[in-house]
Design a protein around this motif. Structure first.
Motif, mmCIF file in Angstrom:
data_model
loop_
_atom_site.group_PDB
_atom_site.id
_atom_site.type_symbol
_atom_site.label_atom_id
_atom_site.label_comp_id
_atom_site.label_asym_id
_atom_site.label_seq_id
_atom_site.Cartn_x
_atom_site.Cartn_y
_atom_site.Cartn_z
ATOM 1 N N GLN A 26 0.775 -1.248 -0.016
ATOM 2 C CA GLN A 26 0.177 -0.150 0.113
ATOM 3 C C GLN A 26 0.953 1.232 0.078
ATOM 4 O OE1 GLN A 26 -2.527 0.377 3.337
ATOM 5 N NE2 GLN A 26 -3.874 1.807 2.250
ATOM 6 N N HIS A 27 1.939 1.008 0.646
ATOM 7 C CA HIS A 27 2.872 2.581 0.826
ATOM 8 C C HIS A 27 3.550 2.661 -0.701
ATOM 9 C CE1 HIS A 27 5.680 5.316 2.159
ATOM 10 N NE2 HIS A 27 6.775 4.684 1.592
ATOM 11 N N ARG A 28 3.862 1.379 -1.256
ATOM 12 C CA ARG A 28 4.339 1.478 -2.489
ATOM 13 C C ARG A 28 3.779 2.163 -3.514
ATOM 14 N NH1 ARG A 28 9.319 1.734 -4.935
ATOM 15 N NH2 ARG A 28 9.480 0.349 -6.693
ATOM 16 N N SER A 29 2.527 1.712 -3.598
ATOM 17 C CA SER A 29 1.491 2.264 -4.510
ATOM 18 C C SER A 29 0.982 3.888 -4.117
ATOM 19 C CB SER A 29 0.120 1.457 -4.349
ATOM 20 O OG SER A 29 -0.712 1.534 -3.096
ATOM 21 N N PHE A 30 1.088 4.100 -2.779
ATOM 22 C CA PHE A 30 0.814 5.363 -2.661
ATOM 23 C C PHE A 30 1.969 6.391 -2.987
ATOM 24 C CE2 PHE A 30 1.701 9.040 0.521
ATOM 25 C CZ PHE A 30 0.764 9.759 0.296
ATOM 26 N N VAL A 31 3.321 5.938 -2.953
ATOM 27 C CA VAL A 31 4.280 6.428 -3.335
ATOM 28 C C VAL A 31 4.419 6.639 -5.053
ATOM 29 C CG1 VAL A 31 6.771 6.427 -3.759
ATOM 30 C CG2 VAL A 31 5.635 6.014 -1.520
ATOM 31 N N ARG A 32 3.826 5.783 -5.920
ATOM 32 C CA ARG A 32 3.598 5.923 -7.103
ATOM 33 C C ARG A 32 2.444 6.897 -7.442
ATOM 34 N NH1 ARG A 32 3.708 -0.416 -8.889
ATOM 35 N NH2 ARG A 32 6.306 -0.564 -8.532
ATOM 36 N N LEU A 33 1.464 6.851 -6.841
ATOM 37 C CA LEU A 33 0.233 7.894 -6.977
ATOM 38 C C LEU A 33 0.753 9.385 -6.954
ATOM 39 C CD1 LEU A 33 -2.897 5.908 -5.896
ATOM 40 C CD2 LEU A 33 -2.278 6.443 -8.196
ATOM 41 N N THR A 34 1.242 9.268 -5.944
ATOM 42 C CA THR A 34 1.887 10.756 -5.428
ATOM 43 C C THR A 34 3.393 11.237 -6.287
ATOM 44 O OG1 THR A 34 3.078 10.091 -3.514
ATOM 45 C CG2 THR A 34 0.792 10.767 -3.140
ATOM 46 N N GLU A 35 3.742 10.398 -7.109
ATOM 47 C CA GLU A 35 5.062 10.523 -7.912
ATOM 48 C C GLU A 35 6.078 11.045 -7.090
ATOM 49 O OE1 GLU A 35 3.641 13.181 -10.971
ATOM 50 O OE2 GLU A 35 2.217 11.609 -11.923
ATOM 51 N N GLN A 36 6.067 10.459 -5.894
ATOM 52 C CA GLN A 36 7.356 10.757 -4.811
ATOM 53 C C GLN A 36 8.323 9.791 -5.300
ATOM 54 O OE1 GLN A 36 6.135 10.606 -1.046
ATOM 55 N NE2 GLN A 36 4.440 12.306 -1.188
ATOM 56 N N PHE A 38 10.918 6.883 -4.332
ATOM 57 C CA PHE A 38 10.864 5.632 -3.274
ATOM 58 C C PHE A 38 12.225 5.616 -2.567
ATOM 59 C CE2 PHE A 38 11.433 1.404 -1.869
ATOM 60 C CZ PHE A 38 10.306 1.339 -0.998
ATOM 61 N N SER A 39 12.241 6.123 -1.346
ATOM 62 C CA SER A 39 13.649 5.638 -0.630
ATOM 63 C C SER A 39 13.741 4.610 -0.033
ATOM 64 C CB SER A 39 14.021 7.094 0.285
ATOM 65 O OG SER A 39 12.961 7.231 1.040
ATOM 66 N N SER A 40 12.614 4.236 1.154
ATOM 67 C CA SER A 40 12.690 3.166 1.767
ATOM 68 C C SER A 40 11.341 2.988 2.713
ATOM 69 C CB SER A 40 13.744 3.220 2.956
ATOM 70 O OG SER A 40 13.512 4.255 3.963
ATOM 71 N N LEU A 41 11.105 2.073 3.127
ATOM 72 C CA LEU A 41 9.708 1.676 3.825
ATOM 73 C C LEU A 41 9.741 2.582 5.137
ATOM 74 C CD1 LEU A 41 9.255 -2.098 3.339
ATOM 75 C CD2 LEU A 41 8.130 -0.134 2.221
ATOM 76 N N PRO A 42 8.740 3.062 5.667
ATOM 77 C CA PRO A 42 8.455 3.510 6.726
ATOM 78 C C PRO A 42 9.050 3.002 8.155
ATOM 79 C CG PRO A 42 6.532 3.878 5.665
ATOM 80 C CD PRO A 42 7.335 2.801 4.852
ATOM 81 N N LEU A 43 9.443 3.316 9.065
ATOM 82 C CA LEU A 43 10.003 2.511 10.074
ATOM 83 C C LEU A 43 8.953 1.492 10.825
ATOM 84 C CD1 LEU A 43 12.638 2.161 11.909
ATOM 85 C CD2 LEU A 43 11.537 3.978 13.399
#
Length: 104
Positions: A26-36, A38-43
């Motif tokens: 879900q975080h990965r798809s959120f990063v793709r949608l907001t076009e940010q 991707f550095s790493s997963l949240p802690l």
């Protein structure tokens, strides 16, 4: 820890791992949608996956019981020195070659 609690530890650990996997997707798809970028997963996702791994591993090791010693020479006690090299498990006497190369 009693036996049912060990099984609960396995279930909770596996549930944590599955939830961390869904959260990562879900975080990965959120990063793709907001076009940010991707550095790493949240802690919290990393901590949840590591905690789930350790909890599931602990539960599995506790439920499985005591380990048995591996005795290398257990099979060799009944055999003599002459029969050690014989490997009948790899010999096959009934094979296709008899049917293919038989003279009729």
């Amino acid at each position: 820890m009693s036996h049912p609690l060990k099984k609960v530890a396995i279930i909770v650990g596996l549930a944590c791992i599955v939830h961390a996997g869904f959260s990562a997707a879900q975080h990965r798809s959120f990063v793709r949608l907001t076009e940010q970028e991707f550095s790493s997963l949240p802690l919290d996702i990393v901590v949840q996956s590591i905690l789930g791994l350790f909890l599931a591993s602990y539960g599995i090791l506790m439920v499985s019981g005591d380990f048995k010693n591996i005795q290398v020479n257990a099979d060799m006690k009944e055999k003599s020195f002459e029969t050690v090299g014989n490997r009948f498990a790899f010999c096959t006497f009934e094979h296709r070659g008899k049917a293919l190369y038989s003279r009729q």
